[in-house]
Design a protein around this motif. Structure first.
Motif, PDB file in Angstrom:
ATOM      1  N   SER A 222       0.847  -1.197   0.000  1.00  0.00           N
ATOM      2  CA  SER A 222       0.000   0.000   0.000  1.00  0.00           C
ATOM      3  C   SER A 222       0.883   1.248   0.000  1.00  0.00           C
ATOM      4  CB  SER A 222      -0.908   0.005   1.237  1.00  0.00           C
ATOM      5  OG  SER A 222      -0.134   0.016   2.421  1.00  0.00           O
ATOM      6  N   VAL A 223       0.198   2.378  -0.119  1.00  0.00           N
ATOM      7  CA  VAL A 223       0.895   3.665  -0.008  1.00  0.00           C
ATOM      8  C   VAL A 223       1.194   3.908   1.470  1.00  0.00           C
ATOM      9  CG1 VAL A 223       0.703   6.140  -0.393  1.00  0.00           C
ATOM     10  CG2 VAL A 223      -0.287   4.547  -2.044  1.00  0.00           C
ATOM     11  N   SER A 224       2.410   4.350   1.768  1.00  0.00           N
ATOM     12  CA  SER A 224       2.836   4.560   3.155  1.00  0.00           C
ATOM     13  C   SER A 224       2.180   5.800   3.754  1.00  0.00           C
ATOM     14  CB  SER A 224       4.356   4.715   3.200  1.00  0.00           C
ATOM     15  OG  SER A 224       4.778   5.178   4.462  1.00  0.00           O
ATOM     16  N   GLN A 225       2.141   5.815   5.093  1.00  0.00           N
ATOM     17  CA  GLN A 225       1.589   6.989   5.773  1.00  0.00           C
ATOM     18  C   GLN A 225       2.496   8.208   5.610  1.00  0.00           C
ATOM     19  OE1 GLN A 225       2.888   4.275   7.199  1.00  0.00           O
ATOM     20  NE2 GLN A 225       3.429   4.561   9.370  1.00  0.00           N
ATOM     21  N   TRP A 226       3.753   8.009   5.132  1.00  0.00           N
ATOM     22  CA  TRP A 226       4.675   9.137   4.948  1.00  0.00           C
ATOM     23  C   TRP A 226       4.492   9.817   3.588  1.00  0.00           C
ATOM     24  CZ3 TRP A 226       6.395  10.420   9.401  1.00  0.00           C
ATOM     25  CH2 TRP A 226       6.728   9.458  10.353  1.00  0.00           C
ATOM     26  N   ASN A 227       3.675   9.241   2.734  1.00  0.00           N
ATOM     27  CA  ASN A 227       3.452   9.804   1.405  1.00  0.00           C
ATOM     28  C   ASN A 227       2.541  11.042   1.507  1.00  0.00           C
ATOM     29  OD1 ASN A 227       3.979   9.050  -1.511  1.00  0.00           O
ATOM     30  ND2 ASN A 227       1.767   9.356  -1.564  1.00  0.00           N
ATOM     31  N   PRO A 228       2.717  12.075   0.697  1.00  0.00           N
ATOM     32  CA  PRO A 228       3.714  12.237  -0.382  1.00  0.00           C
ATOM     33  C   PRO A 228       5.015  12.817   0.144  1.00  0.00           C
ATOM     34  CG  PRO A 228       2.162  14.059  -0.409  1.00  0.00           C
ATOM     35  CD  PRO A 228       1.682  13.131   0.671  1.00  0.00           C
ATOM     36  N   GLN A 251       7.723  -5.939   7.799  1.00  0.00           N
ATOM     37  CA  GLN A 251       7.287  -4.699   7.165  1.00  0.00           C
ATOM     38  C   GLN A 251       8.494  -3.962   6.589  1.00  0.00           C
ATOM     39  OE1 GLN A 251       4.940  -2.084   9.574  1.00  0.00           O
ATOM     40  NE2 GLN A 251       3.032  -3.150   9.069  1.00  0.00           N
ATOM     41  N   HIS A 252       8.318  -3.461   5.378  1.00  0.00           N
ATOM     42  CA  HIS A 252       9.396  -2.724   4.719  1.00  0.00           C
ATOM     43  C   HIS A 252       8.833  -1.415   4.175  1.00  0.00           C
ATOM     44  CE1 HIS A 252      12.104  -6.241   4.783  1.00  0.00           C
ATOM     45  NE2 HIS A 252      11.024  -6.955   4.443  1.00  0.00           N
ATOM     46  N   GLN A 253       9.533  -0.325   4.506  1.00  0.00           N
ATOM     47  CA  GLN A 253       9.190   0.966   3.931  1.00  0.00           C
ATOM     48  C   GLN A 253      10.005   1.139   2.649  1.00  0.00           C
ATOM     49  OE1 GLN A 253       7.087   3.377   5.062  1.00  0.00           O
ATOM     50  NE2 GLN A 253       6.516   2.585   7.088  1.00  0.00           N
ATOM     51  N   ILE A 254       9.323   1.519   1.563  1.00  0.00           N
ATOM     52  CA  ILE A 254       9.963   1.574   0.246  1.00  0.00           C
ATOM     53  C   ILE A 254       9.849   2.992  -0.306  1.00  0.00           C
ATOM     54  CG2 ILE A 254       9.865   0.702  -2.143  1.00  0.00           C
ATOM     55  CD1 ILE A 254       8.685  -1.896  -1.004  1.00  0.00           C
ATOM     56  N   THR A 255      10.938   3.443  -0.927  1.00  0.00           N
ATOM     57  CA  THR A 255      10.936   4.729  -1.624  1.00  0.00           C
ATOM     58  C   THR A 255      10.905   4.475  -3.126  1.00  0.00           C
ATOM     59  OG1 THR A 255      12.182   5.833   0.131  1.00  0.00           O
ATOM     60  CG2 THR A 255      12.216   6.865  -2.053  1.00  0.00           C
ATOM     61  N   ALA A 256       9.981   5.144  -3.806  1.00  0.00           N
ATOM     62  CA  ALA A 256       9.962   5.111  -5.270  1.00  0.00           C
ATOM     63  C   ALA A 256      10.668   6.367  -5.755  1.00  0.00           C
ATOM     64  CB  ALA A 256       8.520   5.082  -5.777  1.00  0.00           C
ATOM     65  N   SER A 257      11.697   6.175  -6.571  1.00  0.00           N
ATOM     66  CA  SER A 257      12.475   7.304  -7.080  1.00  0.00           C
ATOM     67  C   SER A 257      12.541   7.218  -8.596  1.00  0.00           C
ATOM     68  CB  SER A 257      13.879   7.297  -6.474  1.00  0.00           C
ATOM     69  OG  SER A 257      14.591   6.166  -6.956  1.00  0.00           O
ATOM     70  N   HIS A 258      13.208   8.191  -9.186  1.00  0.00           N
ATOM     71  CA  HIS A 258      13.335   8.187 -10.650  1.00  0.00           C
ATOM     72  C   HIS A 258      14.027   6.929 -11.151  1.00  0.00           C
ATOM     73  CE1 HIS A 258      11.730  12.149 -11.156  1.00  0.00           C
ATOM     74  NE2 HIS A 258      12.659  12.741 -10.396  1.00  0.00           N
ATOM     75  N   SER A 259      14.948   6.405 -10.374  1.00  0.00           N
ATOM     76  CA  SER A 259      15.730   5.254 -10.840  1.00  0.00           C
ATOM     77  C   SER A 259      15.088   3.916 -10.489  1.00  0.00           C
ATOM     78  CB  SER A 259      17.136   5.303 -10.220  1.00  0.00           C
ATOM     79  OG  SER A 259      17.039   5.285  -8.796  1.00  0.00           O
ATOM     80  N   GLY A 260      14.027   3.916  -9.698  1.00  0.00           N
ATOM     81  CA  GLY A 260      13.391   2.653  -9.335  1.00  0.00           C
ATOM     82  C   GLY A 260      12.924   2.663  -7.894  1.00  0.00           C
ATOM     83  N   PHE A 261      13.009   1.509  -7.242  1.00  0.00           N
ATOM     84  CA  PHE A 261      12.476   1.341  -5.885  1.00  0.00           C
ATOM     85  C   PHE A 261      13.574   0.797  -4.975  1.00  0.00           C
ATOM     86  CE2 PHE A 261       9.116   1.021  -8.943  1.00  0.00           C
ATOM     87  CZ  PHE A 261       8.052   1.721  -8.391  1.00  0.00           C
ATOM     88  N   PHE A 262      13.636   1.335  -3.750  1.00  0.00           N
ATOM     89  CA  PHE A 262      14.636   0.821  -2.804  1.00  0.00           C
ATOM     90  C   PHE A 262      14.054   0.827  -1.384  1.00  0.00           C
ATOM     91  CE2 PHE A 262      15.593   5.397  -3.237  1.00  0.00           C
ATOM     92  CZ  PHE A 262      15.563   5.824  -1.913  1.00  0.00           C
ATOM     93  N   SER A 268       7.236   3.015  11.270  1.00  0.00           N
ATOM     94  CA  SER A 268       5.897   3.559  11.450  1.00  0.00           C
ATOM     95  C   SER A 268       5.916   4.873  12.234  1.00  0.00           C
ATOM     96  CB  SER A 268       4.996   2.550  12.167  1.00  0.00           C
ATOM     97  OG  SER A 268       5.567   2.190  13.410  1.00  0.00           O
ATOM     98  N   ASN A 269       6.974   5.113  13.020  1.00  0.00           N
ATOM     99  CA  ASN A 269       7.016   6.352  13.806  1.00  0.00           C
ATOM    100  C   ASN A 269       8.270   7.180  13.551  1.00  0.00           C
ATOM    101  OD1 ASN A 269       8.891   4.727  15.000  1.00  0.00           O
ATOM    102  ND2 ASN A 269       7.729   4.443  16.915  1.00  0.00           N
ATOM    103  N   LYS A 270       9.098   6.799  12.554  1.00  0.00           N
ATOM    104  CA  LYS A 270      10.320   7.566  12.252  1.00  0.00           C
ATOM    105  C   LYS A 270      10.436   7.734  10.735  1.00  0.00           C
ATOM    106  CE  LYS A 270      14.376   5.757  11.865  1.00  0.00           C
ATOM    107  NZ  LYS A 270      15.675   5.086  12.047  1.00  0.00           N
ATOM    108  N   PHE A 271      10.705   8.945  10.320  1.00  0.00           N
ATOM    109  CA  PHE A 271      10.796   9.220   8.889  1.00  0.00           C
ATOM    110  C   PHE A 271      12.253   9.360   8.480  1.00  0.00           C
ATOM    111  CE2 PHE A 271      10.695  12.470   5.372  1.00  0.00           C
ATOM    112  CZ  PHE A 271      10.167  11.627   4.405  1.00  0.00           C
ATOM    113  N   ASP A 272      12.716   8.434   7.647  1.00  0.00           N
ATOM    114  CA  ASP A 272      14.086   8.477   7.123  1.00  0.00           C
ATOM    115  C   ASP A 272      14.073   7.751   5.772  1.00  0.00           C
ATOM    116  OD1 ASP A 272      16.725   8.573   6.591  1.00  0.00           O
ATOM    117  OD2 ASP A 272      17.397   7.481   8.364  1.00  0.00           O
ATOM    118  N   PRO A 273      13.703   8.460   4.723  1.00  0.00           N
ATOM    119  CA  PRO A 273      13.417   7.785   3.449  1.00  0.00           C
ATOM    120  C   PRO A 273      14.641   7.496   2.590  1.00  0.00           C
ATOM    121  CG  PRO A 273      12.998  10.119   3.217  1.00  0.00           C
ATOM    122  CD  PRO A 273      13.467   9.910   4.632  1.00  0.00           C
ATOM    123  N   PHE A 274      15.827   7.443   3.201  1.00  0.00           N
ATOM    124  CA  PHE A 274      17.027   7.180   2.415  1.00  0.00           C
ATOM    125  C   PHE A 274      17.388   5.701   2.477  1.00  0.00           C
ATOM    126  CE2 PHE A 274      17.156  11.688   3.465  1.00  0.00           C
ATOM    127  CZ  PHE A 274      17.369  12.226   2.204  1.00  0.00           C
TER     128      PHE A 274
END
Length: 1297
Positions: A222-228, A251-262, A268-274
């Motif tokens: 699903s779309v993460s609670q950190w989106n957009p 559970q895995h948080q995934i970032t969609a970027s121009h180059s793909g997905f990582f 769930s309570n910490k934002f670090d999208p790198f």
């Protein structure tokens, strides 16, 4: 518009594809695609360039395993088609964001492959992954969720519960290999053996089976609670944040970027999208690849999912693209209880349309008109244009219907909130909505709201006709009419300039009536296009007069308006008066008492009637012209006779053959350019001509319109009843079939009462038609009553109102005083109309009678409530109002019988067996299921609000049919009729290709095409191909027209016939059983057309050597035939003849003689002693009598000698043959002059003759083989082969269509 349309199509294609892939399999998906490519080749490349049409193979280089794939393409396919081939293959599911290169140059996605330089056989094309945009990332997520089964169920206003379901695979599995004889004999379950025709309908027949749970590949995606992403990270290339939960529970948080997905470091309570540090820094260009790295079980479960989907026929799971699926009227309650959790379900609007939804907004009108302006010069142009038109109409119809539902439910704010409810207008999704009610008193003199409701229905039909004519330079707005919860809503695309405030003195309309008939305007620019429209509609240029008496000469009705849009296009609006008024009906209605007056003055003649009358007038004209030519010929002959002898000899030398041919061609040729017949659409509508000449012309126009009305009453309707009486057309099974039958003949449904009275005069022979007609009138009357209660009722109270009114109509015997369920929330809606709560069975019954009298001029009998078929009437009501009921065994009477039939031994259709007896004992418990279980002290009712699971909109659209596909089909049929088999088959295959390309796979027109083509293949002895096409026809018909539609029954019956002829008789009997079970639900037992079905079943049993069952089915067949046609009819005699043969095969020699004697007597009385039927029956009677005497003597002889006698089946030839089942079948088909029926016979008989029976040294098996025709030798030598069944020769024989 080209680029935006292309982009929109591309995005839509991605979404459609991922729906396809989630349901498809790697095996079938690729096969289906190749199949579609074959069709493309057949059509797209025209016959002038066969080389260009030839397919060839190219190699596609891939960035990941398997690193390359081979695809078969054609040079005139689009690059988009090649892309679709790639993404539909299992090894390349993961690719969505890529481009193709050839020789290092990028290939444009929107060109044909022929435009790619140096592309040829074995060329290499490279797939290059592209960087993602936010839109591409969203589309990739949607596709992957569908593909891996992570998307939950959807709740859709337009698509109801179990929409587009098919029963074929659930009941019969995918297409099997033909059964051999051993398997046929061993398999007995679920065939027709022991089937009871009189048993009550079983609703389980029409309910989709519970689907097996598919393998779960992931727990959630699903779309993460950190989106957009926040602004500063958008600059770093972050597009979306996703949340994946694997089957292992991680559970895995995934970032969609121009180059793909990582994988990122967020929680769930910490934002670090790198990215996570190594070794957990997993990344991939595709989500599919990333998930396979994260979840050890994913690859195996994904493979299991594909295998599970692969067990289904692709047609049963293929997503709808160009049609609205059929919504069943009865569904399992469990279908709505299994609501799955899915966080992203509510975010799909964002995924598909972006954060502001702007990507989903389309300029519908501009798309419609741009598509209409596309070139149509070449075949390729026409295919592309019609394909795009079909897709555009499908998209618009779906969007307009969804918006209409929201308008009806009060979810859209009106543009004019200060106006009355009925006058309010809305704009939603670039579509203009208004109510089909007379909110601004436009139709005050025509009948108010009733007239307005009818007018918008006629308007959409008129727009559809204009779209079908496809007149260059004339444009129509996209138009849809939606009926939902008692409201009629019109959705139209916004015509540029329609809301423009014009200068003082300028009219809002450029051609036609501006304000009714009071103000009329003309514009010469509209005359050429309106002239073409008038010619197509068979209406004439005529004079109309405004309120000042000024004359205006108009093409088309004064009510039909022309508008010059700000885009410079000429639009035609308000097409509800495209044909003249039915003046005869109007005058009769005016003479009625006030309480029985017809509710409106919008009674328009049907276009089919005008077309038929025009054809008859043209035929009269041709006859007159031919008579003139014939009269002129003798004069010519006299002149020739005066010529010199030498010249005469020369003429004779040419030969009589050439002379006659030339004379015939001249004689038969008639110039139609002088034929001119058209109607005045404004005749009889209150026009006031001024001069004597104008009055005379207007009177002549009125006379012509009255002639058409008279033609309808004195010829068309009596001809229909006569054709039904003579079995020249099939009897309708339900209201939909009845409506189609009348409309095809140009008969309005308001004449249903008149047609019913004509049918009643014919007696019991067409009683089945009367039954369906009366039921249809009651259902339509109840629809109007229900609409009046629901129209101003808040939607949340609709289930209570519907259930209560159904109880009043159908539950009077169970509870004479039902009470509506009260709701404490009514106080929140003080404006609601809650009068339904006061309705009683007496009130509803009285109102139904009044509506039937008023709308159809038919008086229901006093006992109509006790004579109706409750289940069938309930079905009609649900289908007409879009109601989806909970599946229950609804009981309408205090005894547990249904439809007036006597109580049977079993509660379901079944066999007389111990199991049946057990079911019988359990019946009292089943009764409690239907009258709903209420708290103690409260009377029971049949329906409760919870039984109303859903209400879906009823949509009427203006989508035209493909003229190109129909032309190819007609050309193919003509070629086959002329004996050109190869050319004919090529043309019908071309038509199939066009149907699939233009409409898509799932569409009612494609279902009809499969049905037609299967019949053509069957008639040309290509039985295997016929079976495959007939099976497709069944599935597509079920999904687009309904599990229990009359078309579905016919499709199953034709499939059973074809299966039998390739040796799958057991399977064929299963199809027959299912068709009969559905038949009981929609009509009940003993439909006249079922005579043919039972006859076919009896023949099939004979081929299986099950003579006892065969005899039983012939007896049932005779019973139904006798009920409708009488014992002394030729139809009954034909079946008696077959029954006599069946009795003989079953060993009942005495019974065979009696039945053959009865058949002989009928033939003798009806046809005379010299008729071939009579003589054949006499011959058979002699043989059977002699055979019976010999058997009796042999039994007596054996008895004297003390030997136990075993009666063997007689040696005679069964004359039974299979009959094709069509919509026009009402009785067994009659034979042709050669004594053979239209279809191939079953070798289920023995030799002819009545040889003396003696003790035979042969074994029982040898004797049976002899009976079956395996040993044609006879102790007294070969007897001359007799003709098969005597039939009523000379009667019209119809083939399956």
């Amino acid at each position: 518009m080209a680029a935006p349309n292309g982009d929109a199509n591309k995005s839509n294609g991605v979404h459609d594809t991922n729906e396809t892939l989630s349901n498809g399999v790697h095996d079938h998906t690729h096969d289906e695609h190749e199949h579609e490519h074959e069709h493309h080749h057949e059509h797209d490349h025209n016959h002038d360039d066969a080389a260009a049409a030839a397919p060839f193979q190219v190699t596609v280089k891939l960035p990941h395993k398997p690193y390359q794939m081979i695809v078969t393409v054609s040079s005139q396919e689009q690059v988009q088609d090649l892309r679709q081939s790639i993404i539909e293959t299992p090894d390349t599911f993961q690719y969505t964001c890529f481009h193709l290169e050839h020789n290092g140059e990028r290939i444009n996605d929107f060109i044909e492959l022929s435009e790619v330089k140096d592309l040829q056989q074995d060329s290499e094309i490279t797939l290059v992954e592209d960087p993602y945009t936010e839109k591409e990332a969203r589309m990739h997520l949607v596709r992957m969720r569908e593909l891996i089964g992570a998307a939950g169920n959807r709740s859709d206003f337009l698509h109801g519960i179990c929409a587009g379901a098919s029963l074929h695979d659930d009941l019969f599995g995918a297409a099997p290999a033909p059964e051999n004889a051993k398997e046929q004999m061993a398999e007995t379950q679920d065939t027709l053996a022991g089937y009871e025709m009189e048993s009550k309908p079983d609703i389980q027949t029409i309910l989709p089976k519970d689907q097996n749970t598919l393998p779960k590949t992931v727990k959630a995606l699903s779309v993460s609670q950190w989106n957009p992403p926040p602004h500063h990270l958008r600059q770093r290339g972050h597009l979306l944040y996703l949340l994946l939960t694997t089957n292992e529970g991680e559970q895995h948080q995934i970032t969609a970027s121009h180059s793909g997905f990582f994988i990122n470091r967020s929680s769930s309570n910490k934002f670090d999208p790198f990215p996570k540090p190594a070794p957990k820094n997993y990344s991939a260009h595709s989500l599919l690849g990333l998930i396979s790295l994260l979840s050890p079980s994913f690859n195996s479960t994904f493979l299991d999912l594909q295998k599970a989907n692969g067990q289904k026929d692709l047609l049963t799971t293929f997503p709808f693209q160009n049609a609205i699926p059929a919504n069943p009227w009865m569904v399992h309650s469990s279908a709505v209880q299994h609501h799955q959790p899915d966080l992203t379900r509510s975010q799909e609007a964002f995924l598909l349309g972006g954060s502001d939804g702007a990507e989903n907004l389309r300029d519908w009108n501009e798309e419609f008109q741009t598509t209409r302006e596309l070139p149509r010069d070449t075949l390729q142009d026409r295919v592309f244009r019609e394909r795009l038109t079909s897709k555009l109409f499908a998209d618009y119809n779906e969007a307009a219907a969804r918006g209409a539902v929201l308008v009806a439910r009060g979810e859209v704010a009106p543009l004019n909130p200060t106006e009355g409810k009925d006058a309010q207008i809305f704009i939603y999704n670039n579509i203009f909505y208004s109510f089909g009610a007379d909110g601004v008193q436009t139709f005050a003199s025509e009948g108010g709201d009733e007239a307005a409701r009818v007018a918008v229905g006629k308007d959409v039909a008129g727009v559809k006709a204009v779209n079908q004519f496809d007149i260059p330079g004339l444009f129509t707005p996209g138009t849809v009419v939606v009926d939902y919860l008692g409201k009629r809503i019109v959705g139209q695309s916004i015509v540029p300039g329609i809301f423009k405030q014009r200068e003082p003195g300028e009219h809002q309309i450029d051609y036609g009536g501006v304000e009714g008939r009071d103000v009329v305007t003309e514009n010469e620019a509209f005359v050429p296009v309106f002239e073409k429209l008038s010619k197509a509609l068979h209406v004439k240029k005529h004079a109309v007069w405004d309120k000042e008496g000024k004359r205006h000469d108009l093409e088309g009705s004064v009510e039909t308006k022309g508008l010059l849009g700000t885009d410079g296009r000429k639009y035609v609006l308000d097409l509800y008066r495209s044909a003249p008024l039915d003046v005869a009906w109007q005058e009769e209605a005016a003479a009625e008492a006030e309480e029985n007056k017809y509710p409106h003055r919008m009674s328009i003649l049907r276009s089919e009637l005008v077309e038929a009358y025009w054809r008859s007038k043209m035929q009269d004209y041709v006859k007159v012209e031919l008579e003139k030519k014939k009269a002129a010929q003798p004069e010519k002959k006299e002149i020739e006779d005066t010529k010199p002898d030498a010249e005469t000899k020369v003429d004779k030398k040419d030969g009589p053959e050439d002379e006659s041919k030339e004379a015939a061609s001249d004689h038969d040729r008639v110039d139609l350019s002088n034929f001119d017949w058209a109607l005045n659409p404004d005749a009889c509508s209150g026009q006031v001509p001024q001069t004597d000449e104008e009055k005379a012309e207007y009177a002549a126009d009125e006379k012509e319109v009255r002639a058409v009305c008279d033609h309808l009453r004195t010829r068309v309707m009596p001809e229909l009843v006569h054709d039904l009486y003579e079995s020249d057309v099939g009897f309708p099974m339900d209201g939909i079939a009845l409506t189609q039958l009348l409309h095809k003949r140009g008969i309005n449904m308001r004449y249903l009462g008149m047609v019913t009275k004509l049918a009643e005069e014919k007696g019991s022979r067409i009683r089945a038609f009367v039954t369906v007609a009366v039921q249809e009138m009651i259902a339509r009357a109840f629809k109007h009553i229900l609409n009046s209660y629901l129209r101003h009722l808040p939607s949340m109270f609709a289930p209570s109102a519907i259930s209560h009114l159904l109880n009043c109509l159908l539950g009077g015997e169970i509870n004479a005083s039902p009470e509506a369920e009260a709701d404490e929330n009514q106080s929140f809606f003080p404006e609601g109309n809650y009068s339904y709560q006061k309705a009683t069975p007496e009130m509803v019954a009285g109102e139904v009678q009044k509506q039937v009298t008023m709308r159809f001029r038919y008086g229901l009998p006093s006992d109509w409530l006790s004579s109706i078929k409750p289940l069938q009437l309930l079905r009609e009501i649900c289908l007409k109002n879009g109601i989806q009921l909970a599946a229950k065994d609804y009981v309408f009477t205090k005894d547990t019988t249904t439809d007036g039939a006597a109580a049977t031994e079993t509660a379901t259709n079944g066999v007389h067996s111990e199991e049946g007896k057990k079911k019988k004992q359990k019946k009292p418990r089943a009764r409690s299921e239907s009258p709903a279980e209420e708290p103690k002290g409260k009377p029971l009712t049949i329906f409760v609000p919870d039984d109303i699971l859903n209400v879906v909109p009823i949509v009427k659209d203006a989508a035209p049919k493909s003229s190109l596909a129909d032309e190819a089909l007609e050309a193919g049929k003509i070629s086959l009729a002329q004996g050109q088999k190869q050319l004919g088959q090529e043309l019908v295959l071309e038509s199939l290709s066009l149907h699939e390309q233009i409409y898509g796979i799932l569409h009612p027109e494609v279902a009809k095409m499969y049905h037609s083509l299967s019949t053509i293949y069957y008639q040309t002895d290509e039985k295997e191909a016929a079976v495959e096409l007939a099976r497709k026809a069944v599935i597509v018909t079920e999904r687009t027209l309904g599990i229990d539609s009359h078309d579905t029954i016919l499709a199953y019956l034709n499939l059973s016939l074809f299966e039998h002829h390739i040796g799958n008789t057991k399977r064929a009997l299963k199809y027959v059983r299912h068709a009969l079970d559905v038949w009981k639900v929609i009509y009940g037992p003993h439909h006249p057309d079922s005579i043919t079905t039972m006859n076919n079943a009896a023949v099939m049993f004979q081929s299986l050597k099950e003579y006892s069952e065969s005899r039983r089915w012939f007896e049932s067949c005779f019973k139904v035939c006798e009920e409708f046609y009488g014992r002394q009819s030729i139809n009954a005699a034909t079946i008696l003849f077959q029954l006599a043969q069946a009795l003989a095969l079953d060993g009942d020699a005495k019974g065979a003689v009696n039945k053959m004697r009865d058949a002989y007597n009928v033939f003798l009385n009806e046809l005379g002693p010299e008729d071939r039927n009579t003589k054949e029956a006499e011959t058979w009677l002699e043989q059977l009598t002699q055979n019976a005497v010999n058997i009796a003597k042999q039994a007596q002889y054996l008895e004297k000698r003390g030997i136990r006698y075993m009666q063997l089946p007689s040696r005679l030839k069964s004359g039974t043959r299979l009959q094709p089942q069509t919509a026009n079948t009402a009785a067994p088909k009659t034979a042709n002059a050669n004594g053979a029926t239209a279809t191939a016979s079953v070798n289920a008989a023995a030799t002819n003759g009545a040889n003396n029976v003696a003790l035979d040294s042969r074994s029982i098996d040898e004797l049976l083989k002899f009976i079956e025709g395996g040993d044609m030798a006879s102790p007294k030598g070969k007897s001359k082969r007799k003709s098969l069944n005597p039939k009523a020769r000379g009667r019209k024989t119809e083939s399956a269509t």
